[in-house]
Design a protein around this motif. Structure first.
Motif, PDB file in Angstrom:
ATOM      1  N   TRP A 127       0.662  -1.295  -0.025  1.00  0.00           N
ATOM      2  CA  TRP A 127      -0.045  -0.047   0.069  1.00  0.00           C
ATOM      3  C   TRP A 127       0.876   1.409  -0.013  1.00  0.00           C
ATOM      4  O   TRP A 127       0.255   2.313  -0.538  1.00  0.00           O
ATOM      5  N   LEU A 128       1.971   1.180   0.552  1.00  0.00           N
ATOM      6  CA  LEU A 128       2.937   2.354   0.923  1.00  0.00           C
ATOM      7  C   LEU A 128       4.165   2.673  -0.041  1.00  0.00           C
ATOM      8  O   LEU A 128       4.934   3.537  -0.023  1.00  0.00           O
ATOM      9  N   GLY A 129       4.563   1.192  -0.599  1.00  0.00           N
ATOM     10  CA  GLY A 129       5.740   1.119  -1.614  1.00  0.00           C
ATOM     11  C   GLY A 129       7.039   0.955  -0.575  1.00  0.00           C
ATOM     12  O   GLY A 129       8.045   1.251  -1.291  1.00  0.00           O
ATOM     13  N   GLN A 178      10.531   7.134   6.451  1.00  0.00           N
ATOM     14  CA  GLN A 178      10.763   7.937   5.128  1.00  0.00           C
ATOM     15  C   GLN A 178       9.959   7.281   4.067  1.00  0.00           C
ATOM     16  O   GLN A 178       9.329   7.972   3.319  1.00  0.00           O
ATOM     17  N   GLU A 179      10.071   6.373   3.673  1.00  0.00           N
ATOM     18  CA  GLU A 179       9.450   5.442   2.505  1.00  0.00           C
ATOM     19  C   GLU A 179       7.904   5.310   2.933  1.00  0.00           C
ATOM     20  O   GLU A 179       7.181   5.588   1.828  1.00  0.00           O
ATOM     21  N   MET A 180       7.410   5.351   3.920  1.00  0.00           N
ATOM     22  CA  MET A 180       5.933   5.558   4.312  1.00  0.00           C
ATOM     23  C   MET A 180       5.325   6.919   3.928  1.00  0.00           C
ATOM     24  O   MET A 180       4.431   6.978   3.241  1.00  0.00           O
ATOM     25  N   LEU A 223       2.413  10.294   0.221  1.00  0.00           N
ATOM     26  CA  LEU A 223       2.426  11.418  -0.443  1.00  0.00           C
ATOM     27  C   LEU A 223       2.261  11.130  -1.931  1.00  0.00           C
ATOM     28  O   LEU A 223       1.580  11.798  -2.673  1.00  0.00           O
ATOM     29  N   GLY A 224       2.688  10.051  -2.514  1.00  0.00           N
ATOM     30  CA  GLY A 224       2.548   9.580  -3.945  1.00  0.00           C
ATOM     31  C   GLY A 224       1.208   8.922  -4.183  1.00  0.00           C
ATOM     32  O   GLY A 224       0.314   9.649  -5.062  1.00  0.00           O
ATOM     33  N   ILE A 262       1.748  17.381   1.716  1.00  0.00           N
ATOM     34  CA  ILE A 262       2.540  17.149   2.927  1.00  0.00           C
ATOM     35  C   ILE A 262       1.986  15.886   3.543  1.00  0.00           C
ATOM     36  O   ILE A 262       0.591  15.659   3.301  1.00  0.00           O
ATOM     37  N   GLY A 263       2.729  15.399   4.444  1.00  0.00           N
ATOM     38  CA  GLY A 263       2.086  14.116   5.162  1.00  0.00           C
ATOM     39  C   GLY A 263       2.954  13.818   6.293  1.00  0.00           C
ATOM     40  O   GLY A 263       4.045  14.396   6.705  1.00  0.00           O
TER      41      GLY A 263
END
Length: 164
Positions: free
Chosen positions: A56-58, A76-78, A83-84, A90-91
């Protein structure tokens, strides 16, 4: 949700989304607590399992294998993932050990990583909160909202969207 933060989000014109693990949706709930939050809140993903963080978040499997789900890199990757996928400006992202189980010697219960910002300007904070599971989660939400407030005070919509 502090009224001042609600007003700042309304005035900023920015759209926000959250990616949550240990806070289990509490951050999204706080951001939508006030009427009118649909003007800035885009959505949320609660990804508790590692496979959901990936799908779901890559979050990369390599990241989870090397750094674990409770790490700066995973947070960071979450953040980048939400954001994508949510097309937000912002997130906020949270991952950690709320307790009472889990944790390691280097990352004890109460350790939470909180990422805040945009694709081009973000910060990941490592926090170690004490207390019960509920207290750790509530502390993580409060800290995340404080970081969002600070971020909004130093960034404009033009900076965020233009990547300056």
């Amino acid at each position: 949700m502090p009224k001042a933060l609600h007003e700042a989000l309304l005035q900023s014109g920015l759209r926000i989304a959250t990616a949550e693990s240990c806070t289990g949706g509490m951050l999204a709930a706080a951001l939508t607590d006030r009427a009118g939050s649909s003007a800035y809140f885009e959505g949320a993903i609660v990804a508790y399992q590692e496979r959901r963080k990936e799908a779901w978040l890559g979050v990369r499997a390599e990241t989870l294998a090397r750094y674990t789900a409770v790490s700066e890199k995973t947070a960071q990757e979450m953040l980048m993932g939400i954001l994508g996928s949510a097309a937000a400006d912002i997130g906020l992202a949270t991952t950690g050990y709320a307790g009472p189980g889990g944790g390691t010697v280097s990352e004890p219960c109460g350790t939470v990583y909180i990422a805040c910002g945009s694709k081009t300007d973000y910060k990941v904070h490592r926090c170690v909160f004490s207390g019960t599971r509920e207290e750790v989660r509530a502390s993580a939400v409060r800290f995340a909202l404080e970081q969002l407030t600070t971020w909004l005070q130093t960034h404009s919509k033009e900076d965020t969207i233009d990547g300056k």
